[in-house]
Design a protein around this motif. Structure first.
Motif, PDB file in Angstrom:
ATOM      1  N   ARG A   1       0.852  -1.186   0.000  1.00  0.00           N
ATOM      2  CA  ARG A   1       0.000   0.000   0.000  1.00  0.00           C
ATOM      3  C   ARG A   1       0.884   1.230   0.000  1.00  0.00           C
ATOM      4  O   ARG A   1       1.792   1.358   0.811  1.00  0.00           O
ATOM      5  CB  ARG A   1      -0.890   0.026   1.234  1.00  0.00           C
TER       6      ARG A   1
ATOM      7  N   PRO B   1       1.384   5.187   0.582  1.00  0.00           N
ATOM      8  CA  PRO B   1       0.772   6.309   1.302  1.00  0.00           C
ATOM      9  C   PRO B   1       0.249   7.362   0.326  1.00  0.00           C
ATOM     10  O   PRO B   1       0.823   7.573  -0.754  1.00  0.00           O
ATOM     11  CB  PRO B   1       1.922   6.879   2.138  1.00  0.00           C
ATOM     12  N   ALA B   2      -0.842   8.017   0.695  1.00  0.00           N
ATOM     13  CA  ALA B   2      -1.478   9.005  -0.177  1.00  0.00           C
ATOM     14  C   ALA B   2      -0.505  10.097  -0.602  1.00  0.00           C
ATOM     15  O   ALA B   2      -0.553  10.575  -1.743  1.00  0.00           O
ATOM     16  CB  ALA B   2      -2.690   9.612   0.524  1.00  0.00           C
ATOM     17  N   ASP B   3       0.387  10.515   0.282  1.00  0.00           N
ATOM     18  CA  ASP B   3       1.362  11.550  -0.065  1.00  0.00           C
ATOM     19  C   ASP B   3       2.264  11.098  -1.208  1.00  0.00           C
ATOM     20  O   ASP B   3       2.555  11.866  -2.127  1.00  0.00           O
ATOM     21  CB  ASP B   3       2.205  11.916   1.161  1.00  0.00           C
ATOM     22  N   TYR B   4       2.710   9.835  -1.175  1.00  0.00           N
ATOM     23  CA  TYR B   4       3.543   9.295  -2.255  1.00  0.00           C
ATOM     24  C   TYR B   4       2.770   9.269  -3.564  1.00  0.00           C
ATOM     25  O   TYR B   4       3.289   9.614  -4.615  1.00  0.00           O
ATOM     26  CB  TYR B   4       4.002   7.875  -1.934  1.00  0.00           C
ATOM     27  N   VAL B   5       1.519   8.856  -3.485  1.00  0.00           N
ATOM     28  CA  VAL B   5       0.668   8.757  -4.675  1.00  0.00           C
ATOM     29  C   VAL B   5       0.514  10.124  -5.328  1.00  0.00           C
ATOM     30  O   VAL B   5       0.636  10.266  -6.539  1.00  0.00           O
ATOM     31  CB  VAL B   5      -0.709   8.150  -4.310  1.00  0.00           C
ATOM     32  N   ARG B   6       0.268  11.144  -4.519  1.00  0.00           N
ATOM     33  CA  ARG B   6       0.134  12.501  -5.057  1.00  0.00           C
ATOM     34  C   ARG B   6       1.442  12.973  -5.687  1.00  0.00           C
ATOM     35  O   ARG B   6       1.437  13.586  -6.748  1.00  0.00           O
ATOM     36  CB  ARG B   6      -0.288  13.473  -3.949  1.00  0.00           C
TER      37      ARG B   6
ATOM     38  N   LYS C   1      -2.899   7.190 -10.213  1.00  0.00           N
ATOM     39  CA  LYS C   1      -4.231   6.950  -9.670  1.00  0.00           C
ATOM     40  C   LYS C   1      -4.577   5.479  -9.836  1.00  0.00           C
ATOM     41  O   LYS C   1      -3.848   4.739 -10.513  1.00  0.00           O
ATOM     42  CB  LYS C   1      -5.261   7.847 -10.358  1.00  0.00           C
ATOM     43  N   GLU C   2      -5.645   5.059  -9.236  1.00  0.00           N
ATOM     44  CA  GLU C   2      -6.052   3.656  -9.324  1.00  0.00           C
ATOM     45  C   GLU C   2      -6.185   3.238 -10.782  1.00  0.00           C
ATOM     46  O   GLU C   2      -6.754   3.954 -11.603  1.00  0.00           O
ATOM     47  CB  GLU C   2      -7.381   3.439  -8.607  1.00  0.00           C
TER      48      GLU C   2
END
Length: 79
Positions: free
Chosen positions: A13, A15-20, A25-26
């Motif tokens: 998983r 972290p949202a910060d890494y994704v941004r 995106k999914e």
């Protein structure tokens, strides 16, 4: 980060910060590679038109043109 079982595989998983930060995106694809020190490097996979064209051309070369399936079915009266 937590590694979890996902079917017969393992999932990580992000972290949202890494994704941004990497802008994924999914459903997006990422490229993964191993570093010389044993780490994992993930990068957003960008669509490469030339690589896609080469892959498509190779696929077409691997599928020789044959008689139309519909013509064959009509001749055999199987429809």
């Amino acid at each position: 980060m937590l590694i979890a079982k996902w079917g017969n595989s393992l999932a990580l998983r992000l972290p949202a910060d890494y994704v941004r930060r990497i802008g994924v995106k999914e459903g997006d694809q990422v490229q993964a590679s191993l570093t010389t020190d044993g780490g994992i490097c993930l990068r957003a996979a960008r669509w490469d038109r030339q690589a896609f064209s080469r892959e498509l051309e190779k696929s077409r070369a691997d599928m020789p043109m044959t008689e139309s399936v519909m013509d064959e079915l009509r001749r055999e009266a199987r429809y």
